[in-house]
Design a protein around this motif. Structure first.
Motif, PDB file in Angstrom:
ATOM      1  N   GLU A  20       0.544  -1.140  -0.003  1.00 15.30           N
ATOM      2  CA  GLU A  20       0.122   0.112   0.214  1.00 15.30           C
ATOM      3  C   GLU A  20       1.208   1.601  -0.053  1.00 15.30           C
ATOM      4  O   GLU A  20       0.259   2.427   0.728  1.00 15.30           O
ATOM      5  N   LYS A  21       1.989   1.099  -0.628  1.00 15.98           N
ATOM      6  CA  LYS A  21       2.387   2.671  -0.863  1.00 15.98           C
ATOM      7  C   LYS A  21       2.287   2.916  -1.605  1.00 15.98           C
ATOM      8  O   LYS A  21       2.221   4.451  -1.818  1.00 15.98           O
ATOM      9  N   TYR A  22       1.078   2.586  -2.772  1.00 16.41           N
ATOM     10  CA  TYR A  22       0.490   3.137  -2.891  1.00 16.41           C
ATOM     11  C   TYR A  22      -1.067   3.106  -3.056  1.00 16.41           C
ATOM     12  O   TYR A  22      -1.419   2.159  -2.336  1.00 16.41           O
ATOM     13  N   LYS A  23      -2.041   4.006  -3.051  1.00 19.36           N
ATOM     14  CA  LYS A  23      -3.167   3.995  -3.049  1.00 19.36           C
ATOM     15  C   LYS A  23      -4.255   3.761  -4.023  1.00 19.36           C
ATOM     16  O   LYS A  23      -3.526   3.293  -4.290  1.00 19.36           O
ATOM     17  N   LYS A  24      -5.055   2.734  -3.588  1.00 16.10           N
ATOM     18  CA  LYS A  24      -5.416   2.170  -4.994  1.00 16.10           C
ATOM     19  C   LYS A  24      -6.632   3.490  -5.329  1.00 16.10           C
ATOM     20  O   LYS A  24      -6.919   4.567  -5.258  1.00 16.10           O
ATOM     21  N   GLY A  25      -6.175   2.683  -7.232  1.00 16.83           N
ATOM     22  CA  GLY A  25      -7.064   4.165  -7.444  1.00 16.83           C
ATOM     23  C   GLY A  25      -5.505   4.828  -7.924  1.00 16.83           C
ATOM     24  O   GLY A  25      -5.670   5.804  -9.030  1.00 16.83           O
ATOM     25  N   GLU A  26      -5.341   4.498  -7.315  1.00 15.25           N
ATOM     26  CA  GLU A  26      -3.842   5.915  -7.577  1.00 15.25           C
ATOM     27  C   GLU A  26      -2.933   5.646  -9.119  1.00 15.25           C
ATOM     28  O   GLU A  26      -2.453   5.165  -8.821  1.00 15.25           O
ATOM     29  N   LYS A  27      -2.476   6.615  -9.359  1.00 20.20           N
ATOM     30  CA  LYS A  27      -1.865   6.462 -10.516  1.00 20.20           C
ATOM     31  C   LYS A  27      -0.249   5.865 -10.031  1.00 20.20           C
ATOM     32  O   LYS A  27       0.410   6.838  -8.784  1.00 20.20           O
ATOM     33  N   ILE A  28       0.822   5.320 -10.607  1.00 22.28           N
ATOM     34  CA  ILE A  28       1.802   4.667 -10.547  1.00 22.28           C
ATOM     35  C   ILE A  28       2.832   5.595 -11.545  1.00 22.28           C
ATOM     36  O   ILE A  28       2.109   6.229 -11.909  1.00 22.28           O
ATOM     37  N   GLN A  29       3.954   5.327 -11.203  1.00 23.15           N
ATOM     38  CA  GLN A  29       5.150   6.094 -12.070  1.00 23.15           C
ATOM     39  C   GLN A  29       4.440   6.134 -13.819  1.00 23.15           C
ATOM     40  O   GLN A  29       4.403   4.508 -14.016  1.00 23.15           O
ATOM     41  N   SER A  30       4.845   6.919 -14.466  1.00 25.12           N
ATOM     42  CA  SER A  30       4.849   7.026 -16.383  1.00 25.12           C
ATOM     43  C   SER A  30       6.099   5.469 -16.169  1.00 25.12           C
ATOM     44  O   SER A  30       7.252   5.691 -16.042  1.00 25.12           O
ATOM     45  N   GLU A  31       5.508   5.189 -17.264  1.00 22.28           N
ATOM     46  CA  GLU A  31       6.245   3.702 -18.106  1.00 22.28           C
ATOM     47  C   GLU A  31       7.713   4.924 -18.261  1.00 22.28           C
ATOM     48  O   GLU A  31       9.075   4.034 -18.533  1.00 22.28           O
ATOM     49  N   ARG A  32       8.286   6.178 -18.786  1.00 17.98           N
ATOM     50  CA  ARG A  32       9.199   6.606 -18.507  1.00 17.98           C
ATOM     51  C   ARG A  32       9.965   6.355 -17.757  1.00 17.98           C
ATOM     52  O   ARG A  32      11.298   6.502 -17.565  1.00 17.98           O
ATOM     53  N   LYS A  33       9.373   7.338 -16.556  1.00 14.79           N
ATOM     54  CA  LYS A  33      10.336   6.992 -15.317  1.00 14.79           C
ATOM     55  C   LYS A  33      10.533   5.988 -14.895  1.00 14.79           C
ATOM     56  O   LYS A  33      11.910   5.832 -14.343  1.00 14.79           O
ATOM     57  N   LEU A  34       9.794   5.255 -15.078  1.00 15.04           N
ATOM     58  CA  LEU A  34      10.671   3.431 -14.884  1.00 15.04           C
ATOM     59  C   LEU A  34      11.648   2.697 -15.346  1.00 15.04           C
ATOM     60  O   LEU A  34      12.445   2.353 -14.595  1.00 15.04           O
ATOM     61  N   MET A  35      11.515   3.364 -16.988  1.00 14.36           N
ATOM     62  CA  MET A  35      12.477   3.086 -17.372  1.00 14.36           C
ATOM     63  C   MET A  35      13.741   3.785 -16.879  1.00 14.36           C
ATOM     64  O   MET A  35      15.069   2.817 -16.740  1.00 14.36           O
ATOM     65  N   GLU A  36      13.847   4.750 -16.542  1.00 13.95           N
ATOM     66  CA  GLU A  36      15.080   5.300 -15.599  1.00 13.95           C
ATOM     67  C   GLU A  36      15.573   5.057 -14.490  1.00 13.95           C
ATOM     68  O   GLU A  36      16.323   4.785 -13.947  1.00 13.95           O
ATOM     69  N   LYS A  37      14.061   4.792 -13.659  1.00 11.71           N
ATOM     70  CA  LYS A  37      14.250   4.063 -11.958  1.00 11.71           C
ATOM     71  C   LYS A  37      15.100   2.575 -12.396  1.00 11.71           C
ATOM     72  O   LYS A  37      16.161   2.742 -11.669  1.00 11.71           O
ATOM     73  N   TYR A  38      14.534   2.019 -13.058  1.00 13.41           N
ATOM     74  CA  TYR A  38      15.499   0.960 -13.270  1.00 13.41           C
ATOM     75  C   TYR A  38      16.304   0.943 -14.168  1.00 13.41           C
ATOM     76  O   TYR A  38      16.827  -0.577 -14.886  1.00 13.41           O
ATOM     77  N   GLY A  39      16.979   1.581 -15.481  1.00 14.04           N
ATOM     78  CA  GLY A  39      17.949   1.654 -16.340  1.00 14.04           C
ATOM     79  C   GLY A  39      17.542   0.364 -17.312  1.00 14.04           C
ATOM     80  O   GLY A  39      18.304  -0.171 -17.256  1.00 14.04           O
ATOM     81  N   VAL A  40      15.803   0.465 -17.909  1.00 16.55           N
ATOM     82  CA  VAL A  40      15.835  -0.560 -18.228  1.00 16.55           C
ATOM     83  C   VAL A  40      14.974   0.180 -19.275  1.00 16.55           C
ATOM     84  O   VAL A  40      15.198   1.085 -19.732  1.00 16.55           O
ATOM     85  N   SER A  41      15.139   0.084 -20.823  1.00  7.98           N
ATOM     86  CA  SER A  41      14.580  -0.347 -21.614  1.00  7.98           C
ATOM     87  C   SER A  41      12.950  -0.323 -21.197  1.00  7.98           C
ATOM     88  O   SER A  41      11.880  -0.810 -20.709  1.00  7.98           O
ATOM     89  N   ARG A  42      11.589   0.329 -22.464  1.00 10.49           N
ATOM     90  CA  ARG A  42      10.651   0.899 -21.802  1.00 10.49           C
ATOM     91  C   ARG A  42       9.559  -0.954 -22.585  1.00 10.49           C
ATOM     92  O   ARG A  42       9.143  -1.233 -21.409  1.00 10.49           O
ATOM     93  N   THR A  43      10.037  -1.784 -22.809  1.00  5.95           N
ATOM     94  CA  THR A  43       9.292  -2.380 -23.899  1.00  5.95           C
ATOM     95  C   THR A  43       9.441  -3.608 -21.966  1.00  5.95           C
ATOM     96  O   THR A  43       8.587  -4.168 -22.093  1.00  5.95           O
ATOM     97  N   THR A  44      10.826  -3.020 -21.492  1.00  9.63           N
ATOM     98  CA  THR A  44      10.957  -4.495 -20.670  1.00  9.63           C
ATOM     99  C   THR A  44       9.897  -4.277 -19.180  1.00  9.63           C
ATOM    100  O   THR A  44       9.583  -4.780 -18.828  1.00  9.63           O
ATOM    101  N   ILE A  45      10.066  -2.655 -19.273  1.00  8.24           N
ATOM    102  CA  ILE A  45       8.382  -1.434 -18.796  1.00  8.24           C
ATOM    103  C   ILE A  45       7.508  -2.833 -18.497  1.00  8.24           C
ATOM    104  O   ILE A  45       6.599  -3.064 -17.605  1.00  8.24           O
TER     105      ILE A  45
END
Lengths: 236, 236
Positions: A20-45
């Motif tokens: 519950e770091k995220y609440k229900k109905g809450e938006k999670i990080q965008s795919e491009r943000k997650l790319m950066e965070k994990y250092g992978v390509s968008r396909t993988t995210i």
DNA sequence: AAGTGGTCTAGACCACCCC
DNA sequence: GGGTGGTCTAGACCACTTT
């Protein structure tokens, strides 16, 4: 071999959602943000997000984002297969007897179910489940050797199978599918262990447990009709 | 907008499989062959194959290939929702009365189900289904306007909804998911149209129909308990 | 206009299967 | 070793939503 990157990201995001770091109905990080965070390509995210969607953790809206589902019930997952829990809840004592186990080759039917080659090794585990000492159901479980090397079959008398999956093999359950229907008892094993007569009605429950896109457990259970009863009528 | 390329390839391969161009269990062309054939990248081919797998048309074995499933049953697809067929089979006459229809905005619950933005337009169609003139079930159907522009609601008295989906909107059904449970009748509509009393038990069937990964139909049906009966007991 | 998810490309390397 | 599916990259353009 190591888990795929997208699989780890799936696990990670799933934990964050469940904690519950995220609440229900809450938006999670965008795919491009997650790319950066994990250092992978968008396909993988996107692959990780896709399975999160499939398993009901998130839903997607084009142009807006990925959102945490408001119903994180994991509905069926504990319905039938946590036999022990159900019985405990009813104030009775569940026990389990190991009837047989063996390593067997994958036939064509099982090959199709697991998506592995014919001749691959499978564990075949048969167990009788009892309630307060009375036979209630007979279970035949198939699990693939490639995923469960050196499965500690002997521990099954003390530990629930799903605990072993989780603790020893780090399985992150994604989903399970169950079908059930009434059938006539035919095999000698059913008749003997469940203490019934030939052609008595038993309920057959077929369960496939998935890890992402792969079936990792296949179980056929035969339940005594006075323990579990199920009826559908279309009175037309 | 046009269907995505992978969607067309999905349709195409699906047709080939259903027309039994390939036999059950037979290997289909390799992904690299399909790339050449369709002149697209492997990602696109794999996306089509992925959905074919999800919908039970093929299974995959790494290192070997993609194979046609041996069970092409499409099991549940016609179980409950082809109400007309079921009733016809029983030698009775199904009829349908349009109770109301309107265009409505998507609320948060429906937004999540359909994966579209709140405020998007949905058709809301309520129908009473009868068997030999007796009320049997009350259906409330939601379909998104973006997928079903100018839905010919008036035709529903003569043509089955799934026929319209297929003929006018070129829907290729991929899968449907149904949940049902007994509930107490509460709404005035149920009581009035089904001719029952408050708190009488009715069966609620919730159906989601998917086109690839998207829900394109969401229907809640309330069925009179003497028409459809369902029981599960865990006698522990 | 900027941001988001949806689709698609061309290419790479890995793991597994069969010869 | 050659073929197959599984994973991953870096980038592109589209459709939709929001600012």
């Amino acid at each position: 071999m190591e888990k795929a990157i997208y699989h780890n990201i799936y696990d990670n995001l799933r934990k964050e959602i469940l904690s519950e770091k995220y609440k229900k109905g809450e938006k999670i990080q965008s795919e491009r943000k997650l790319m950066e965070k994990y250092g992978v390509s968008r396909t993988t995210i996107r692959q990780a997000l896709f399975y999160l969607q499939q398993d009901g953790y998130i839903y997607k809206i084009q142009g807006k984002g990925n959102f945490v589902s408001s119903k994180l019930i994991n509905q069926n997952l504990n319905k039938f297969y946590s036999f022990s829990n159900e019985v405990n809840k009813a104030g009775k004592t569940p026990t389990s007897v190991l009837i047989s186990y063996k390593m067997q080759d994958c036939d064509s039917r099982l090959s199709e179910i697991f998506g592995i080659n014919e001749g691959s090794k499978l564990y075949n585990i048969k167990r009788l489940r009892l309630i307060d000492g009375s036979p209630a159901m007979l279970e035949e479980t198939f699990i693939p050797e490639y995923r469960f090397k050196n499965f500690p079959v002997d521990d099954l008398n003390n530990i629930q199978m799903y605990e072993i999956f989780k603790e020893k093999y780090n399985v992150s359950f994604s989903s399970a599918q169950e079908r059930f229907k009434p059938i006539k008892a035919e095999t000698k094993e059913d008749i003997k262990h469940l203490n019934i007569k030939k052609n008595d009605i038993v309920i057959e429950i077929v369960r496939k447990t998935y890890e992402l896109n792969k079936v990792i457990e296949y179980t056929i259970s035969h339940v005594k009709n006075d323990v579990f009863s199920y009826t559908v009528n279309l009175n037309l």
